[in-house]
Design an enzyme around this catalytic site. Structure first.
Site, short mmCIF file in Angstrom:
data_model
loop_
_atom_site.label_atom_id
_atom_site.label_comp_id
_atom_site.label_asym_id
_atom_site.label_seq_id
_atom_site.Cartn_x
_atom_site.Cartn_y
_atom_site.Cartn_z
N THR A 123 0.81 -1.22 0.00
CA THR A 123 0.00 0.00 0.00
C THR A 123 0.84 1.27 0.00
OG1 THR A 123 -0.17 -0.31 2.39
CG2 THR A 123 -2.07 -1.00 1.05
N CYS A 253 -3.27 3.07 6.35
CA CYS A 253 -4.00 2.53 7.51
C CYS A 253 -4.47 3.65 8.42
CB CYS A 253 -3.11 1.56 8.28
SG CYS A 253 -1.64 2.31 9.00
#
Length: 472
Positions: A123, A253
């Protein structure tokens, strides 16, 4: 006398052992570098990847390879975040004497750890290797980066650029090495054979890091909860929530996973969120969305960091033009309410609270399920409410009037240390609450000299006071 037989290593273990040997030899070459030499290396490492033309190439390559996030988010990370991280640490003293405590007569001296084994997630594969590498080298360490297989080519490109820059500065290229063909077995071997693990990635890999037998710095699960109270600048809050929720299509996140609106501003704020591109899903669409985001209880990799329009199409419903993130009305928290957890998509759970106390209780309930210890935030002009939230939640970071995903890892508008590795304390199963930087990647020698005047123990009356009488 019995002859000791050599232990035959697996192919994975042998490959990593060779990398570690190269890394260790390179680290030995800079173990006695001066501060000026170290800082020159990390400046070169960042410049090699953050130049505008190179950053553009890396950003596009990252999106093409991983199919996660978007170009704008990737470009910001490689062009801006790496610069900001360098700016944050470049003037730090990391060689020789770090501190002199005159009161305790203690001097602290920095020493390198050795070989850092770093995990890089799919990510954030564009800036993570750079930030971890300059943090390692700032402490006169070397680093080996284990990428997620989905980002292995991006990782190699970035590491090769840094290696070339190091050589041009007169340093050893092997200060930065990558596992070019990654696997779980090789990553596990790296964590066993290096001197310190810097783990950023999914929960299984972080747990593996802590179980490797090597000192490890891990991170906890993100599931940021944001409160908007009745003193907030609602236009500002709505815009920043949109920025945070959609940055790199929620690959971070730290993206706003749940937003709590107080009763007094609920309707007005909800309207502003819709104006910013939020789409309120119907009960039927909520079920369809849930079935796309989670498969067999796990986040669907095919939905992570994808555009809202694509996710809606996967779920089987249309999305009006201009809508770029989902707003999912929610009431509960826990396994029976999956939208209360981390979603890794442009999806925001929406809660209602009558006051700040209920918002705090809701935050704790949501993060007891996922994300405890990581981050929460508040939009407010009330110091009382801000400090109430900070004192009442089990969190390492409270971002005030800031877009969460762009702020908790450090940005130019706040004083947080720049990193992509966020410790979550014991709440998140970590050994530190820090924004992890080079200071976590060194050893320190404490030199203690006698005090000019030795301390004197106080009398029992002064030390224990009324406790003596109460325990009599």
């Amino acid at each position: 006398m019995a002859v000791a037989q050599a232990i035959e290593l697996s192919p994975e273990a042998a490959e990593i052992a060779a990398l570690v040997a190269r890394s260790r030899a390179a680290q030995a070459q800079i173990a006695n570098y001066t501060q000026e030499q170290v800082d020159a290396l990390i400046r070169a490492m960042v410049w090699s990847v953050a130049r505008e033309d190179v950053a553009e190439k890396i950003a596009q390559h990252t999106v093409d390879e991983t199919q996660l996030g978007n170009y704008d988010g990737k470009y910001l990370k490689i062009f801006r975040k790496t610069r900001a991280t360098l700016h944050d640490i470049i003037h730090d003293k990391s060689v020789g004497v770090l501190e002199e405590d005159a009161v305790r007569n203690i001097v602290k001296i920095a020493k390198p750890v050795g070989v850092i084994g770093a995990l890089s997630p799919s990510t954030n594969p564009e800036a993570t290797p750079v930030i971890k590498a300059i943090s390692a080298v700032k402490g006169r360490n070397s680093i080996i980066v284990a990428p997620h297989p989905r980002a292995k080519l991006t990782n190699k490109m970035i590491c090769d650029l840094m290696r070339e820059a190091i050589v041009k500065m007169g340093g050893p290229a092997d200060l930065v090495l990558s596992i070019d063909i990654p696997s779980v077995e090789k990553t596990n071997e790296l964590m066993r054979q290096c001197d310190r693990v810097l783990a950023t990635g999914g929960t299984p890999m972080v747990k593996a890091a802590y179980s490797s037998g090597t000192p490890a710095l891990g991170v906890g699960v993100g599931n940021a909860v944001i409160t908007v109270d009745d003193t907030a600048d609602l236009d500002d809050a709505a815009e920043k929530i949109r920025i945070s929720k959609t940055l790199d299509l929620a690959a971070s996140c730290s993206s706003d996973n749940s937003v709590i609106l107080l009763d007094a501003i609920f309707d007005e704020m909800l309207e502003k969120l819709q104006h910013q591109g939020g789409y309120i899903v119907s009960p039927e669409e909520k079920t369809l969305l849930q079935n796309v985001i989670w498969v067999d209880g796990h986040i669907n990799a095919n939905a992570v960091a994808q555009p809202a329009e694509k996710i809606a199409g996967m779920a089987g419903f249309g999305l009006p033009e201009g809508k770029i993130f989902f707003i999912v009305p929610e009431t509960g928290a826990g396994p029976d309410f999956p939208f209360s957890g981390e979603k890794m998509t442009v999806t925001m759970a929406l809660y209602r609270a009558k006051d700040i106390d209920e918002a705090i209780a809701l935050t704790n309930s949501i993060q007891a399920y996922q994300g405890q210890g990581h981050s929460c935030g508040i939009y407010s002009q009330s110091d009382e409410n801000i400090m109430k939230l900070a004192n009442g939640t089990r969190t390492s970071r409270v971002m005030v009037n800031q877009p969460q995903s762009a702020s908790n890892s450090g940005n130019l508008w706040n004083g947080m240390r720049q990193t992509f590795s966020l410790g979550c304390g014991s709440w998140g199963g970590n050994g530190t609450n820090n924004n992890i930087t080079w200071r976590d990647l060194i050893n320190e020698t404490w030199v203690s000299k006698p005090l000019a005047q030795p301390k004197v123990l106080p009398s029992d009356e002064d030390l224990f006071g009324d406790v003596i009488a109460r325990l009599a």
